[in-house]
Design a protein around this motif. Structure first.
Motif, PDB file in Angstrom:
ATOM      1  N   GLY A  30      42.629  71.537  58.133  1.00  0.00           N
ATOM      2  CA  GLY A  30      42.450  71.089  56.793  1.00  0.00           C
ATOM      3  C   GLY A  30      42.951  69.672  56.454  1.00  0.00           C
ATOM      4  N   TYR A  31      42.897  68.864  56.170  1.00  0.00           N
ATOM      5  CA  TYR A  31      43.094  67.575  55.391  1.00  0.00           C
ATOM      6  C   TYR A  31      44.641  67.796  54.498  1.00  0.00           C
ATOM      7  N   ILE A  32      45.767  66.627  54.373  1.00  0.00           N
ATOM      8  CA  ILE A  32      46.709  67.240  53.618  1.00  0.00           C
ATOM      9  C   ILE A  32      46.332  66.724  52.015  1.00  0.00           C
ATOM     10  N   GLU A  33      45.420  65.854  51.824  1.00  0.00           N
ATOM     11  CA  GLU A  33      44.750  65.363  50.783  1.00  0.00           C
ATOM     12  C   GLU A  33      44.023  66.142  50.497  1.00  0.00           C
ATOM     13  N   LEU A  84      46.072  65.535  59.343  1.00  0.00           N
ATOM     14  CA  LEU A  84      45.635  66.922  58.881  1.00  0.00           C
ATOM     15  C   LEU A  84      47.223  68.038  58.689  1.00  0.00           C
ATOM     16  N   THR A  85      46.687  69.062  58.546  1.00  0.00           N
ATOM     17  CA  THR A  85      47.744  69.822  57.814  1.00  0.00           C
ATOM     18  C   THR A  85      47.954  70.800  59.187  1.00  0.00           C
ATOM     19  N   THR A  86      47.416  70.509  60.365  1.00  0.00           N
ATOM     20  CA  THR A  86      48.368  70.607  61.707  1.00  0.00           C
ATOM     21  C   THR A  86      48.777  70.700  61.944  1.00  0.00           C
ATOM     22  N   VAL A  87      48.764  68.298  61.285  1.00  0.00           N
ATOM     23  CA  VAL A  87      49.760  67.872  62.275  1.00  0.00           C
ATOM     24  C   VAL A  87      51.240  67.903  61.309  1.00  0.00           C
ATOM     25  N   GLU A  88      50.790  67.658  59.822  1.00  0.00           N
ATOM     26  CA  GLU A  88      51.897  68.170  58.931  1.00  0.00           C
ATOM     27  C   GLU A  88      52.729  69.665  59.310  1.00  0.00           C
TER      28      GLU A  88
END
Length: 341
Positions: free
Chosen positions: A129-132, A198-202
């Motif tokens: 998913g996306y951080i924003e 990306l939330t995966t990166v976060e």
């Protein structure tokens, strides 16, 4: 009094067009510009309108078909997930329609709508998913509309959509990987971070940082360079990282293709791995064991994740979205060793 579902007249009013124009826009008829049609369709998703044709299609639709949407079919992470889905579809007599989005939320929305138009009743959406959160607003509205009409959706690696989810242990894997490098004695580390939105990166960065903080070290000393989740992205990010910090003794890539790119760049520039600098990845895609030196990485059950997501879309909806969390495993190979004295 029961709340009635939105009607086409409600869409027309919200979009500022006539009922006839709204009807033509929703059915793809001539006489409406593509821009106006897209506007009306977007408003319809926002208000939760489900055309009767869509409801009828889902009620009597292609029950033997499943849509699989991934970020990048060339990324071995998604290849392994697709393998898990396809094993199940083939064994149960389903046909899978696979498409990719290149991590573009607009493309994801378009793929979901296209699958609806093809009367597909089950969709697996794989990828971060996306951080924003606002980035996924339209996708969430479309998913709600689709599931309200009888469709089933499961996601892999996403937190925010209101559907069943398979969630890899990204943060836990980050903790384990950082502990491994710290236990070897590394203190001057750099990170190849993948796309920053990306939330995966976060989540993976959060795991690395947690272990670093627990060890009493200052995370601000760790340079993070973001790039594409590809071999080429890893090589370019490594070049940038090493120009800024040639003293690093370890590089952590947040997926294996980036780690392979880092290995290639370092070896081509005369750096010995792991004698001078260690390299670690994440996921344990098949190539991780075949490169030289073999890649230390975090293994996620990618095939199993695909299998589990497909099993979820076969189940009837639950009162609350289901969450299936995966395990992770540290796989130590030859690319990591203690830093030089």
């Amino acid at each position: 009094m029961a709340h009635r579902p939105p009607r086409l007249v409600d869409v027309a009013k919200a979009a500022g067009v006539s009922l006839a124009t709204a009807s033509r826009a929703m059915t793809g008829s001539t006489g409406v510009s593509p821009q106006l049609a897209a506007h009306v369709q977007a408003v319809a998703s926002q208000v939760g309108y489900v055309p009767n044709s869509h409801a009828r299609a889902l009620a009597g639709g292609q029950a033997s078909m499943v849509g699989l949407i991934v970020h990048d079919v060339g990324d071995p992470y998604f290849g392994e997930i697709a393998r898990g889905v396809l094993r199940e579809t083939e064994s149960l007599g389903y046909l899978a329609l696979i498409s990719q989005t290149q991590r573009d939320p607009g493309a994801e929305l378009g793929r979901i709508r296209a699958l609806r138009a093809h009367r597909v009743t089950r969709i697996v959406l794989a990828g971060s998913g996306y951080i924003e959160a606002a980035t996924e607003t339209d996708i969430a509205a479309e998913v709600r509309s689709y599931t309200a009409a009888g469709g089933r959706v499961a996601v892999i690696g996403r937190h925010h959509l209101p559907v069943d989810a398979v969630l890899p242990d990204n943060a836990g894997g980050g903790v384990t990987l950082m502990r491994h490098l710290l236990d070897l004695g590394h203190r001057r580390l750099g990170v190849l971070g993948g796309p920053a939105n990306l939330t995966t990166v976060e989540d993976r960065l959060a795991g690395l940082r947690t272990a670093f903080d627990v060890a009493g070290l200052d995370w601000r000393s760790v340079p993070v360079v973001h790039g594409d989740f590809t071999r080429e992205g890893g090589a370019a990010a490594t070049a940038q990282l090493m120009r800024a910090r040639p003293d690093l003794t370890a590089v952590v890539a947040l997926n294996d293709p980036m780690a392979v790119g880092a290995l290639s760049w370092l070896l081509n520039h005369g750096r010995r791995v792991p004698e001078e600098i260690s390299v670690a990845g994440f996921d344990d895609v098949p190539v991780a064991r075949d490169v030289y030196p073999g890649l230390t990485t975090i293994r996620l059950p990618m095939v199993g994740m695909g299998k589990e997501a497909f099993e979820l879309v076969l189940k009837p909806p639950a009162s609350r979205p289901r969450r299936r969390r995966t395990r992770h495993e540290l796989v130590i190979r030859a690319s990591t060793a203690p830093p030089p004295p």
